[in-house]
Design a protein around this motif. Structure first.
Motif, PDB file in Angstrom:
ATOM      1  N   ALA A   1     -11.193   6.216  -5.126  1.00 17.86           N
ATOM      2  CA  ALA A   1     -10.620   5.982  -4.872  1.00 17.86           C
ATOM      3  C   ALA A   1      -9.459   4.974  -5.262  1.00 17.86           C
ATOM      4  CB  ALA A   1      -9.814   6.896  -6.116  1.00 17.86           C
ATOM      5  N   MET A   2      -9.521   5.125  -3.315  1.00 19.12           N
ATOM      6  CA  MET A   2      -8.692   4.228  -2.153  1.00 19.12           C
ATOM      7  C   MET A   2      -8.765   3.058  -2.893  1.00 19.12           C
ATOM      8  SD  MET A   2      -8.386   6.654   0.536  1.00 19.12           S
ATOM      9  CE  MET A   2      -7.355   6.166   1.614  1.00 19.12           C
ATOM     10  N   ILE A   3     -10.457   2.457  -2.522  1.00 23.83           N
ATOM     11  CA  ILE A   3     -10.532   0.756  -2.278  1.00 23.83           C
ATOM     12  C   ILE A   3     -10.689   0.577  -3.487  1.00 23.83           C
ATOM     13  CG2 ILE A   3     -13.127   1.823  -2.761  1.00 23.83           C
ATOM     14  CD1 ILE A   3     -13.094  -0.604   0.422  1.00 23.83           C
ATOM     15  N   LYS A   4     -10.834   1.536  -4.919  1.00 24.87           N
ATOM     16  CA  LYS A   4     -10.700   0.702  -6.346  1.00 24.87           C
ATOM     17  C   LYS A   4      -9.452   0.109  -6.549  1.00 24.87           C
ATOM     18  CE  LYS A   4     -11.315   1.994 -11.309  1.00 24.87           C
ATOM     19  NZ  LYS A   4     -11.363   3.291 -12.156  1.00 24.87           N
ATOM     20  N   SER A   5      -8.185   1.306  -5.441  1.00 23.27           N
ATOM     21  CA  SER A   5      -7.117   0.984  -5.733  1.00 23.27           C
ATOM     22  C   SER A   5      -6.277   0.159  -5.354  1.00 23.27           C
ATOM     23  CB  SER A   5      -5.799   2.340  -5.620  1.00 23.27           C
ATOM     24  OG  SER A   5      -4.374   2.016  -5.632  1.00 23.27           O
ATOM     25  N   ALA A   6      -6.775   0.015  -3.871  1.00 24.69           N
ATOM     26  CA  ALA A   6      -6.630  -1.239  -2.862  1.00 24.69           C
ATOM     27  C   ALA A   6      -7.015  -2.648  -3.391  1.00 24.69           C
ATOM     28  CB  ALA A   6      -6.867  -1.119  -1.581  1.00 24.69           C
TER      29      ALA A   6
ATOM     30  N   TRP B   1       0.543  -1.139  -0.248  1.00 23.52           N
ATOM     31  CA  TRP B   1      -0.055   0.120  -0.099  1.00 23.52           C
ATOM     32  C   TRP B   1       0.382   1.374   0.003  1.00 23.52           C
ATOM     33  CZ3 TRP B   1      -5.326   0.283   2.784  1.00 23.52           C
ATOM     34  CH2 TRP B   1      -6.178  -0.641   2.750  1.00 23.52           C
ATOM     35  N   LYS B   2       1.835   1.122   1.139  1.00 28.44           N
ATOM     36  CA  LYS B   2       2.911   2.813   0.736  1.00 28.44           C
ATOM     37  C   LYS B   2       3.333   3.270  -0.028  1.00 28.44           C
ATOM     38  CE  LYS B   2       6.931   3.959   3.108  1.00 28.44           C
ATOM     39  NZ  LYS B   2       8.083   2.943   4.282  1.00 28.44           N
ATOM     40  N   ASN B   3       3.255   2.448  -1.603  1.00 31.66           N
ATOM     41  CA  ASN B   3       4.134   2.436  -2.819  1.00 31.66           C
ATOM     42  C   ASN B   3       2.852   3.170  -3.549  1.00 31.66           C
ATOM     43  OD1 ASN B   3       6.974   3.493  -1.548  1.00 31.66           O
ATOM     44  ND2 ASN B   3       7.391   1.673  -1.841  1.00 31.66           N
ATOM     45  N   ALA B   4       1.407   2.568  -3.562  1.00 39.29           N
ATOM     46  CA  ALA B   4       0.548   1.962  -4.539  1.00 39.29           C
ATOM     47  C   ALA B   4      -0.160   3.048  -4.326  1.00 39.29           C
ATOM     48  CB  ALA B   4       0.202   0.311  -3.727  1.00 39.29           C
ATOM     49  N   GLU B   5      -1.181   3.695  -5.460  1.00 40.86           N
ATOM     50  CA  GLU B   5      -1.881   4.580  -5.851  1.00 40.86           C
ATOM     51  C   GLU B   5      -3.084   4.602  -3.995  1.00 40.86           C
ATOM     52  OE1 GLU B   5      -3.762   8.053  -6.976  1.00 40.86           O
ATOM     53  OE2 GLU B   5      -1.986   7.332  -7.678  1.00 40.86           O
ATOM     54  N   VAL B   6      -3.118   4.082  -3.581  1.00 38.35           N
ATOM     55  CA  VAL B   6      -4.059   3.345  -2.266  1.00 38.35           C
ATOM     56  C   VAL B   6      -3.141   5.061  -1.066  1.00 38.35           C
ATOM     57  CG1 VAL B   6      -3.237   1.571  -1.764  1.00 38.35           C
ATOM     58  CG2 VAL B   6      -5.505   3.150  -0.493  1.00 38.35           C
ATOM     59  N   GLY B   7      -1.996   4.496  -0.953  1.00 33.66           N
ATOM     60  CA  GLY B   7      -0.921   4.836  -0.357  1.00 33.66           C
ATOM     61  C   GLY B   7      -0.365   6.204  -0.509  1.00 33.66           C
TER      62      GLY B   7
ATOM     63  N   LEU C   1      -2.309   8.465  -1.686  1.00 30.33           N
ATOM     64  CA  LEU C   1      -3.634   8.893  -1.960  1.00 30.33           C
ATOM     65  C   LEU C   1      -4.268   9.716   0.221  1.00 30.33           C
ATOM     66  CD1 LEU C   1      -6.589   7.070  -4.338  1.00 30.33           C
ATOM     67  CD2 LEU C   1      -5.719   9.920  -4.709  1.00 30.33           C
ATOM     68  N   LEU C   2      -3.894   8.346   0.624  1.00 34.59           N
ATOM     69  CA  LEU C   2      -4.339   8.534   1.718  1.00 34.59           C
ATOM     70  C   LEU C   2      -2.989   9.287   2.699  1.00 34.59           C
ATOM     71  CD1 LEU C   2      -5.289   7.233   4.243  1.00 34.59           C
ATOM     72  CD2 LEU C   2      -3.459   5.422   5.141  1.00 34.59           C
ATOM     73  N   ASN C   3      -1.547   9.388   2.340  1.00 33.48           N
ATOM     74  CA  ASN C   3      -1.012  10.531   2.561  1.00 33.48           C
ATOM     75  C   ASN C   3      -1.627  11.847   2.520  1.00 33.48           C
ATOM     76  OD1 ASN C   3       1.413   9.011   3.994  1.00 33.48           O
ATOM     77  ND2 ASN C   3       2.953   8.256   1.851  1.00 33.48           N
ATOM     78  N   LYS C   4      -2.318  11.946   1.499  1.00 31.90           N
ATOM     79  CA  LYS C   4      -2.403  13.209   1.277  1.00 31.90           C
ATOM     80  C   LYS C   4      -3.913  13.505   1.588  1.00 31.90           C
ATOM     81  CE  LYS C   4      -4.294  15.857  -2.701  1.00 31.90           C
ATOM     82  NZ  LYS C   4      -4.573  15.765  -4.519  1.00 31.90           N
ATOM     83  N   VAL C   5      -4.015  12.515   1.465  1.00 29.31           N
ATOM     84  CA  VAL C   5      -5.126  12.990   2.978  1.00 29.31           C
ATOM     85  C   VAL C   5      -4.769  13.304   4.328  1.00 29.31           C
ATOM     86  CG1 VAL C   5      -7.296  11.906   3.981  1.00 29.31           C
ATOM     87  CG2 VAL C   5      -7.215  11.649   1.583  1.00 29.31           C
ATOM     88  N   MET C   6      -4.366  12.817   4.978  1.00 25.14           N
ATOM     89  CA  MET C   6      -3.337  12.999   5.972  1.00 25.14           C
ATOM     90  C   MET C   6      -2.562  14.498   6.366  1.00 25.14           C
ATOM     91  SD  MET C   6      -4.385  10.352   8.424  1.00 25.14           S
ATOM     92  CE  MET C   6      -6.006   9.985   7.820  1.00 25.14           C
ATOM     93  N   ALA C   7      -1.767  14.270   4.984  1.00 25.47           N
ATOM     94  CA  ALA C   7      -0.828  15.828   5.608  1.00 25.47           C
ATOM     95  C   ALA C   7      -2.146  16.472   5.170  1.00 25.47           C
ATOM     96  CB  ALA C   7      -0.318  16.047   4.160  1.00 25.47           C
ATOM     97  N   SER C   8      -3.123  16.792   3.980  1.00 25.45           N
ATOM     98  CA  SER C   8      -4.316  18.240   4.384  1.00 25.45           C
ATOM     99  C   SER C   8      -4.869  17.663   5.556  1.00 25.45           C
ATOM    100  CB  SER C   8      -4.861  17.596   3.334  1.00 25.45           C
ATOM    101  OG  SER C   8      -6.118  16.665   3.966  1.00 25.45           O
TER     102      SER C   8
END
Length: 344
Positions: A335-340, A131-137, A139-146
């Protein structure tokens, strides 16, 4: 010589900080950053016996070593600094520096965080690590940073279920059972399968809830099942040693305002050590899956393990309930669950 205007600016920052804010929250000039700084790490888990506490201490020691003591840490286990559910908000506000925090606990503030315990979406440590380097990761990093959060270490844990009544192997087994799942998504799947779901109970509160009869069954990580001595109250245990549909992300997270105020070299060290801790976290989590089965057997529990077909039955229920609900929250969740789903 330091410019008098720079000194005056620093003095104003110190006076502003006197109301209770930490100087770590200010972008101090380079000459003022030489003194060592002590950051606080809070978590809900027991000291020493729980690998998540040991991970925090290893992280603290290594960062301190690599920064030559410029950064030091105090680790506060077992919510001794602040209550568990308050830690995420405190980090967002810069009132807490770091926490090893179950990601879905933040789901009430950040809906996207609920993906951290999405039943059946992650079924192995290897899958979760991707997950860390995939699109879901991303997206999650971006959300958390915001939301004011930096994810420092990506830590996954499998979990099982301990019951005072009959064992829980298949979805039909949950019908009528008073159960704690651990997240909005997991609870929704259990409710869809017929469970009587008890919400707002942290894993550190499960012993008391089982003891009082408020709960018949507890889902949580292998580490927490042992740390909170659930085997003293349960009769049956479904282990994560073989397969599991319960995988939770419990990252080491940091307040972004505190992180951003640090010099770049210290930021880089924090992230590098955080990444190094992920291997240790995975090794310890896998070991806990094995030890939990032994631990519960010694507590006179009957031990059960799952196979792929049984996990798939839970996954079917989850897709029609928890996954669908999450995807409908917003475009990012979809988008997150689609990537995961694409990660195997």
């Amino acid at each position: 010589m330091t410019d008098s205007k720079e000194i005056s600016q620093l003095r104003r920052q110190i006076l502003l900080g006197a109301a209770g804010a930490s100087l770590a929250g200010y972008n101090l000039p380079t000459w003022a950053q030489g003194a060592s700084q002590t950051l606080k790490i809070s978590h809900q888990f027991p000291s020493g016996t729980d690998f998540r506490d040991r991970l925090c201490k290893k992280f603290a020691d290594e960062v301190s070593k690599r920064t030559n003591g410029a950064l030091k840490f105090d680790v506060y286990p077992q919510h001794s600094l602040m209550k568990t559910m308050a830690q995420f908000s405190a980090m967002r506000k810069g009132a807490l520096d770091l926490s090893l925090y179950p990601l879905p606990y933040a789901g009430t503030e950040v809906p996207e965080a609920n993906i951290g315990l999405m039943p059946g979406l992650v079924t192995s440590y290897e899958q979760g690590a991707k997950w860390k380097n995939a699109e879901v990761g991303k997206l999650l990093n971006k959300v958390m940073a915001s939301k004011g959060i930096v994810i420092v270490s990506w830590i996954w844990q499998a979990g099982g279920v301990a019951t005072r009544s009959g064992p829980i192997i298949l979805p039909d087994d949950i019908k009528g059972v008073k159960v704690r799942g651990g997240s909005r998504a997991f609870d929704l799947m259990l409710k869809t399968a017929g469970g009587s779901v008890m919400t707002s109970i942290g894993s550190d509160e499960t012993y008391q809830a089982m003891q009082s009869g408020s709960l018949d069954a507890v889902y949580t990580s292998s580490a927490s099942l042992m740390s909170f001595k659930i085997q003293e109250l349960s009769k049956n245990f479904t282990s994560a040693k073989n397969k599991s549909y319960w995988f939770m992300m419990e990252p080491l997270m940091m307040s972004k305002s505190i992180f951003d105020a640090l010099p770049k070299n210290q930021q880089d060290i924090i992230m590098a050590v955080g990444s190094d801790m992920e291997k240790y976290g995975t090794e310890q989590a896998k070991l806990d899956d094995i030890n939990a089965a032994i631990y519960f057997a010694k507590g006179q529990n009957k031990i059960f393990e799952l196979d792929s077909n049984q996990v798939d039955k839970w996954r079917t229920v989850a897709k029609a309930s928890a996954w669908l609900d999450f995807a409908n929250q917003n475009e990012t969740c979809a988008a997150m669950i689609k990537s995961a789903e694409k990660i195997s």
